[in-house]
Motif scaffolding. Structure first.
Motif, PDB file in Angstrom:
ATOM      1  N   THR A  67     -34.689 -33.485 -72.376  1.00 24.92           N
ATOM      2  CA  THR A  67     -34.289 -32.146 -71.985  1.00 24.92           C
ATOM      3  C   THR A  67     -33.249 -31.646 -72.973  1.00 24.92           C
ATOM      4  OG1 THR A  67     -32.572 -33.033 -70.524  1.00 24.92           O
ATOM      5  CG2 THR A  67     -34.711 -32.582 -69.529  1.00 24.92           C
ATOM      6  N   GLY A  68     -33.031 -30.330 -72.986  1.00 29.48           N
ATOM      7  CA  GLY A  68     -32.045 -29.767 -73.893  1.00 29.48           C
ATOM      8  C   GLY A  68     -32.562 -29.667 -75.315  1.00 29.48           C
ATOM      9  N   SER A  69     -31.691 -29.210 -76.190  1.00 32.37           N
ATOM     10  CA  SER A  69     -32.081 -28.952 -77.576  1.00 32.37           C
ATOM     11  C   SER A  69     -31.927 -30.157 -78.485  1.00 32.37           C
ATOM     12  CB  SER A  69     -31.252 -27.786 -78.139  1.00 32.37           C
ATOM     13  OG  SER A  69     -29.869 -28.130 -78.151  1.00 32.37           O
ATOM     14  N   THR A  70     -31.476 -31.292 -77.945  1.00 36.54           N
ATOM     15  CA  THR A  70     -31.269 -32.493 -78.756  1.00 36.54           C
ATOM     16  C   THR A  70     -31.994 -33.678 -78.131  1.00 36.54           C
ATOM     17  OG1 THR A  70     -29.098 -31.713 -79.485  1.00 36.54           O
ATOM     18  CG2 THR A  70     -29.538 -34.060 -79.720  1.00 36.54           C
ATOM     19  N   PHE A  71     -32.854 -34.312 -78.914  1.00 37.11           N
ATOM     20  CA  PHE A  71     -33.526 -35.529 -78.457  1.00 37.11           C
ATOM     21  C   PHE A  71     -32.488 -36.603 -78.195  1.00 37.11           C
ATOM     22  CE2 PHE A  71     -35.511 -39.634 -79.505  1.00 37.11           C
ATOM     23  CZ  PHE A  71     -36.572 -39.641 -78.602  1.00 37.11           C
ATOM     24  N   SER A  72     -31.646 -36.874 -79.176  1.00 37.57           N
ATOM     25  CA  SER A  72     -30.484 -37.746 -79.000  1.00 37.57           C
ATOM     26  C   SER A  72     -29.536 -37.550 -80.160  1.00 37.57           C
ATOM     27  CB  SER A  72     -30.873 -39.222 -78.915  1.00 37.57           C
ATOM     28  OG  SER A  72     -29.708 -40.029 -78.801  1.00 37.57           O
ATOM     29  N   ALA A  73     -28.239 -37.443 -79.827  1.00 34.97           N
ATOM     30  CA  ALA A  73     -27.211 -37.259 -80.843  1.00 34.97           C
ATOM     31  C   ALA A  73     -26.722 -38.574 -81.428  1.00 34.97           C
ATOM     32  CB  ALA A  73     -26.023 -36.502 -80.242  1.00 34.97           C
ATOM     33  N   GLY A  74     -27.303 -39.696 -81.023  1.00 32.15           N
ATOM     34  CA  GLY A  74     -26.831 -40.987 -81.490  1.00 32.15           C
ATOM     35  C   GLY A  74     -25.921 -41.625 -80.468  1.00 32.15           C
ATOM     36  N   ALA A  75     -25.153 -42.586 -80.888  1.00 36.10           N
ATOM     37  CA  ALA A  75     -24.303 -43.345 -79.969  1.00 36.10           C
ATOM     38  C   ALA A  75     -23.254 -42.461 -79.319  1.00 36.10           C
ATOM     39  CB  ALA A  75     -23.618 -44.489 -80.699  1.00 36.10           C
ATOM     40  N   ASP A  76     -23.029 -42.695 -78.043  1.00 35.69           N
ATOM     41  CA  ASP A  76     -21.905 -42.068 -77.351  1.00 35.69           C
ATOM     42  C   ASP A  76     -20.647 -42.800 -77.814  1.00 35.69           C
ATOM     43  OD1 ASP A  76     -19.924 -41.268 -75.556  1.00 35.69           O
ATOM     44  OD2 ASP A  76     -21.356 -41.032 -73.918  1.00 35.69           O
ATOM     45  N   LEU A  77     -19.821 -42.128 -78.599  1.00 36.41           N
ATOM     46  CA  LEU A  77     -18.655 -42.785 -79.186  1.00 36.41           C
ATOM     47  C   LEU A  77     -17.613 -43.168 -78.135  1.00 36.41           C
ATOM     48  CD1 LEU A  77     -18.156 -40.672 -82.437  1.00 36.41           C
ATOM     49  CD2 LEU A  77     -19.391 -42.833 -82.144  1.00 36.41           C
ATOM     50  N   LYS A  78     -17.693 -42.561 -76.945  1.00 38.09           N
ATOM     51  CA  LYS A  78     -16.722 -42.874 -75.903  1.00 38.09           C
ATOM     52  C   LYS A  78     -17.233 -43.899 -74.900  1.00 38.09           C
ATOM     53  CE  LYS A  78     -14.363 -38.418 -76.197  1.00 38.09           C
ATOM     54  NZ  LYS A  78     -13.930 -37.196 -75.460  1.00 38.09           N
ATOM     55  N   ALA A  79     -18.519 -44.122 -74.846  1.00 36.91           N
ATOM     56  CA  ALA A  79     -19.085 -45.113 -73.913  1.00 36.91           C
ATOM     57  C   ALA A  79     -20.304 -45.764 -74.547  1.00 36.91           C
ATOM     58  CB  ALA A  79     -19.456 -44.459 -72.584  1.00 36.91           C
ATOM     59  N   PRO A  80     -20.117 -46.409 -75.708  1.00 36.34           N
ATOM     60  CA  PRO A  80     -21.272 -46.936 -76.436  1.00 36.34           C
ATOM     61  C   PRO A  80     -21.866 -48.169 -75.758  1.00 36.34           C
ATOM     62  CG  PRO A  80     -19.247 -47.640 -77.493  1.00 36.34           C
ATOM     63  CD  PRO A  80     -18.841 -46.679 -76.407  1.00 36.34           C
ATOM     64  N   PRO A  81     -23.147 -48.396 -75.970  1.00 34.42           N
ATOM     65  CA  PRO A  81     -23.747 -49.631 -75.479  1.00 34.42           C
ATOM     66  C   PRO A  81     -23.348 -50.805 -76.364  1.00 34.42           C
ATOM     67  CG  PRO A  81     -25.335 -48.452 -76.791  1.00 34.42           C
ATOM     68  CD  PRO A  81     -24.109 -47.576 -76.720  1.00 34.42           C
ATOM     69  N   SER A  82     -23.527 -51.995 -75.844  1.00 29.26           N
ATOM     70  CA  SER A  82     -23.419 -53.167 -76.704  1.00 29.26           C
ATOM     71  C   SER A  82     -24.465 -53.057 -77.809  1.00 29.26           C
ATOM     72  CB  SER A  82     -23.679 -54.435 -75.882  1.00 29.26           C
ATOM     73  OG  SER A  82     -24.116 -55.501 -76.707  1.00 29.26           O
ATOM     74  N   PRO A  83     -24.098 -53.390 -79.052  1.00 28.26           N
ATOM     75  CA  PRO A  83     -25.124 -53.345 -80.101  1.00 28.26           C
ATOM     76  C   PRO A  83     -26.288 -54.273 -79.805  1.00 28.26           C
ATOM     77  CG  PRO A  83     -23.114 -54.430 -80.880  1.00 28.26           C
ATOM     78  CD  PRO A  83     -22.775 -53.799 -79.578  1.00 28.26           C
ATOM     79  N   TYR A  84     -26.041 -55.366 -79.108  1.00 28.63           N
ATOM     80  CA  TYR A  84     -27.142 -56.262 -78.731  1.00 28.63           C
ATOM     81  C   TYR A  84     -28.068 -55.588 -77.725  1.00 28.63           C
ATOM     82  CZ  TYR A  84     -24.738 -60.081 -81.103  1.00 28.63           C
ATOM     83  OH  TYR A  84     -24.143 -60.883 -82.048  1.00 28.63           O
ATOM     84  N   ALA A  85     -27.497 -54.807 -76.802  1.00 28.98           N
ATOM     85  CA  ALA A  85     -28.329 -54.087 -75.831  1.00 28.98           C
ATOM     86  C   ALA A  85     -29.177 -53.040 -76.527  1.00 28.98           C
ATOM     87  CB  ALA A  85     -27.452 -53.446 -74.761  1.00 28.98           C
ATOM     88  N   PHE A  86     -28.606 -52.366 -77.530  1.00 26.85           N
ATOM     89  CA  PHE A  86     -29.369 -51.348 -78.232  1.00 26.85           C
ATOM     90  C   PHE A  86     -30.474 -51.977 -79.076  1.00 26.85           C
ATOM     91  CE2 PHE A  86     -29.815 -48.144 -81.731  1.00 26.85           C
ATOM     92  CZ  PHE A  86     -30.428 -47.184 -80.967  1.00 26.85           C
TER      93      PHE A  86
END
Length: 256
Positions: A67-86
C-alpha cells in the motif's frame, strides 16, 4: 541492509493475506505511514505469512505488493530487524517451493531492493524508481547482495551500488532487477499469473529449484560473512554520522 525510514516505530498490521484468487495469495506490505520500512515486526510478520503459504496446498503462487507510494524504504533505522532475521526472510523467499511475484507501483530503496531481488518474478509500473541508498549513509548493500548480485547485470550493479543514484523501471528491467516494467502492472502480470495457475505444483517446485540453485549457493557460502560485514559498517563512526545526518535532514560531514 540500510534504509531511509524517518517515522516512529509504531507498527501497523503489515500483511494482508487475501482470499484466494484462483490459487494466488497476495501479501501486502501495509505500513504506508512508515513507507513500509523493514522493521523487526514487519520482517517477522512477512516470514510467518510465507510459512503459511508454503504449507497451504491451495496456494499456487504468492504476490508480494504494497500500500502507499513506496514498496519499501529499506530498513527501519529506529526498529531494525536482526540481520540474521532479514537474511532468513530473503532466503525463505528464494527457497519457497512456490513462485513469489513482486508487484511494485512506486519507490523502492535499499533493503527493499533485497525483497525484490529475492522474488522469482518482479514487475513494476513504468513510473516506479529504485536506489541503493546505503552508500550515502556510510554503509553498503551487503546482505541484499545475496539475491541481487547473482541476478543483476554486473556493470549496472557496480554503477548503482557506488553512486546511490535513482534509476527507473526500464533500467531496472534492463539490469535484471525486474522481470518487466509496464504502464499497467496488473495487466502485464495477468498472463504470467495465468501461466503459474496452469502449472503443476510439482512442476513449479522443481523448476524453481533449477533457477534458484545458484542464488541459494550464494546464501550458503556468503551469508555469514556479509552479516558480519554489515554489522561492522553499521557500528562505525561514519555510519553513525550518515544516519544522524539523514534523520536530521542535512548533508553528512563527508559530502563535497
Amino acid at each position: 541492509m540500510a534504509g531511509t525510514s524517518t517515522t516512529g516505530t509504531k507498527e501497523q498490521r503489515m500483511t494482508v493475506v487475501n482470499a484466494h484468487d484462483r490459487g494466488v495469495t497476495t501479501l501486502t506490505l501495509d505500513a504506508p505511514a512508515n513507507r513500509n520500512a523493514l522493521s523487526s515486526a514487519l520482517v517477522g510478520e512477512l516470514a510467518g505469512a510465507l510459512t503459511e503459504c508454503a504449507g497451504d496446498p491451495s496456494v499456487r503462487a504468492v504476490v508480494l505488493t504494497h500500500t502507499g507510494s513506496t514498496f519499501s524504504a529499506g530498513a527501519d533505522l529506529k526498529a531494525p530487524p536482526s540481520p540474521y532475521a532479514f537474511v532468513a526472510l530473503l532466503r525463505q523467499i528464494v527457497a519457497l517451493p512456490k513462485p513469489v511475484v513482486a508487484r511494485i507501483s512506486g519507490h523502492v530503496r535499499a533493503g527493499g531492493l533485497g525483497l525484490v531481488g529475492a522474488c522469482d518474478i518482479a514487475a513494476a509500473t513504468t513510473d516506479s524508481d529504485f536506489a541503493f541508498t546505503e552508500v550515502r549513509i556510510g554503509v553498503a548493500p551487503a546482505v541484499i547482495s545475496l539475491p541481487l548480485l547473482p541476478r543483476m547485470e554486473p556493470r549496472a550493479a557496480e554503477r548503482y551500488y557506488l553512486t546511490g543514484e535513482r534509476f527507473g523501471a526500464a533500467e531496472a528491467a534492463r539490469s535484471g532487477l525486474l522481470t518487466l516494467a509496464a504502464d499497467d502492472v496488473d495487466d502485464a502480470l495477468a498472463p504470467l499469473l495465468d501461466g503459474l495457475r496452469r502449472a503443476s505444483p510439482q512442476g513449479l517446485a522443481a523448476s524453481k529449484q533449477l533457477v534458484t540453485a545458484r542464488v541459494l549457493e550464494t546464501f550458503d557460502r556468503d551469508a555469514e560473512d556479509l552479516v558480519q560485514r554489515s554489522a561492522s559498517l553499521f557500528a562505525s563512526a561514519e555510519a553513525r554520522e550518515g544516519m544522524t545526518a539523514f534523520l536530521e535532514r542535512r548533508d553528512p560531514a563527508w559530502a563535497l
